[in-house]
Design an enzyme around this catalytic site. Sequence first.
Site: not given
Length: 819
Positions: A231-233
């Site tokens: 995931s993106d953060w």
Amino acid sequence: MNPQAIEVWIEETLAQMTLEEKVSLLSGRDWWYTAPIERLGVPPVAMTDGPHGVRTDTWTEERPRGAATSFPTGVSMAASWDPALIERVGAALAAETRALDCDILLAPCVNIARTPVAGRNFESYSEDPYLAGRIGVAYVKGLQEQGVGASLKHYACNNQEVERMRGNSVVDERTLREIYLPAFEAVVKEARPWTVMCAYNRINGVYASEHQHLLRDILKGEWGFEGPVISDWGANHTIVESVAGGLDIEMPGPAKYYGQLLVEEVRHWQIEESVIDDAARRVLRLVAWSGRLDEDALPEGALNTPEHQALARELAEASITLLKNADATLPLDATKLRKVAVIGPNGAEARIGGGGSSYLEPPYRVSPLEGLRARLGPEVAVEYARGCDNYAEYPLFQPNLPPQEGAENGLRAQFYNDLALSGEPVAERLEAYLDHWRVSLPPGVDSESFAVRWTGQFRAEQSGRHAFKVYNTGTCRLYVDGALLLDATPATNQDWETIGSVAYCDLVAGQTYALQVEYVKPRGIQYGTLFLLGAYAPLPENDDRIAQAVALAKESDVAILCMGMAKGFESEGQDRPDLALPGPQTELIRAVAAANPRTVVVVNAGSPVEMPWLADVPAVVLAYYPGQEGGHALARLLLGDVNPSGKLPVTFPRRYADNPTYTNYPGLREVKYGEGIFVGYRYYDHKEVEPEFPFGFGLSYTTFEYRDLSVPETVKAGEPVPVRVTLVNTGERAGSEVAQLYVNDPESGLARPPQELKRFAKVTLEPGEQVTLTFELDERALAYYDPVRAGWVVEPGEFEVRVGSSSRDIRARARFTVR
């Protein structure tokens, strides 16, 4: 380990793991590391931000710090149109990543530049999926062949920053397949990136982090991706839906959804353990690929070497694009110069990149002023006038004195676990400025609840009103000479909420002032965020800087106007308001051009800008964000040591309203991709709209001729189509040209753009030299995606090949028939 041995180790390790251990692999241990399983000898893997340099400013005590090379940004990489060069850059980035003891560089970004105001266009490559794909493939190959993994991002349709966390990109299947997925597809199939990072946004109502069609059906199914999707953060929002949809690693850690909550969902039959096994298997594969199972076998790294610095300059030289050169204004003849005026807000400051997670501070940076002075030497007077400001937001405040004797310039930071900032500090360090998306903490500081006091001094460079602005979560207090200027706390003090507060004070030039900043992050706020901005703010009636610039221009042989964007104006987290140069830059350009007919405008921008002043100046150079060696590269190009060869990877419209996304951007939370497949030059060609500068455009100091284009008269469906063309340097200088091949399908069952880029080649030729280029068009190069048939279709009939120097400078055409 060879591939077979890796798979054996994965299955043996997975067989020994408990459910809790499998689930533990599916989230980060912390901000940067995957989770280890010490019992089974599974080490953590370290990730770091990219994509044009290894970012170090938010690292923990476990990771070495160091000043990494700042290469030109993604748009510059694409403007080089040189995959071989980008592969070398990827290899250099791998060496720097290893030098800082990391395994994965969170790069490249191959999202399409859909709208010219998108804040992260400078990180991306192009409006064209084929060009973006070729540059992305080269980047990943260069990186991974040196034993460092790529994280291909942001999958998918992450094309603006407005509502990027929850916006819904509404896009049809054909447009997805023809515009927004091909660059990802090419990189996955040809370069096999270790990880793919999903985007924040939703696509057709479903978050990218749980999008089964994109993650499982297409990425892992059709394209055969074997690594984990991360995931993106902070982009994961669910427990079951995301892992079922294909998200394998939740970042950052520790686990928010994928910890005990996911274990309970398996135990209560909400999801099969086999789904967890598949995700854990992919994470173990990543661990094996990283080489961490045999630390002694890891390749050695190298940080900011002379070779990397030279490569950064080479890329800048290969990408800088000459847009206008009336009356052969360029190159400048150094033997005829006595005085050069460098004018503009970006003249004495090197604009090396945009803002956000990709930004890094290199060990040095070369401004245009420094580059020209170094190139011309003491024989030529190179003088500077700022002319005006270009920031919409105040620039980062940088103390110009050391906090105490013997220290470097900056602020002394003292960290406390006591929110009252009392007693002895837990840790201390020196910081050059306050620029913290997330405050990086020394050992011993409680990340959940801490306080910091920064102290230092600065000398006012001008007399008058000065502005100080802070953005912060938590609480921030700002003192100048002991007087409290600001005491700022967000209203609700919840995650991600920042407050922006500004105060003014009068300062006297040459006088030294004490500065103190206190920051308190209470428990309950996940991210400690603080920015300190400041600027001298002259009153309008006292601002005579344009007049000063005009006076300098009048007495100079040539005026080099260094214009464009201020630091952070183009940035992750925000889009540009329009295509105008911010501040009174247009006024400055016109005033200087009227004073000196030999005026060269140099623009720092990662996206198109409007140029209402274009007719007023004889020469325009687009420098993009050229990295730490940009000043040297620009000087060499202006003086003719380098022949410009950069080509535009995006179309420059004459006005913002001409752009195809104008009526569909930004949307509210629903972003309708109403232009469909007609993105960038496809739209301008289809609607017969004249751009300011077309896709693929870029001038040279020499000339090229295209001859003898040939294709077969007929080809059988499914067979490759060979295309040959001869390119001749007909000028008096050596130079590089990008031969661009576009395909036109005159009659089609579905509407198609008038032409689409399908091949290109960059070649360097001496005067009079020629070369015959051979291209091969495969079936996909002729196809469109039919959503009814759910596949790529090549219709029998006539096709046209167009070869030229840009999308609007076609030099040769030939037709063939598919039977």
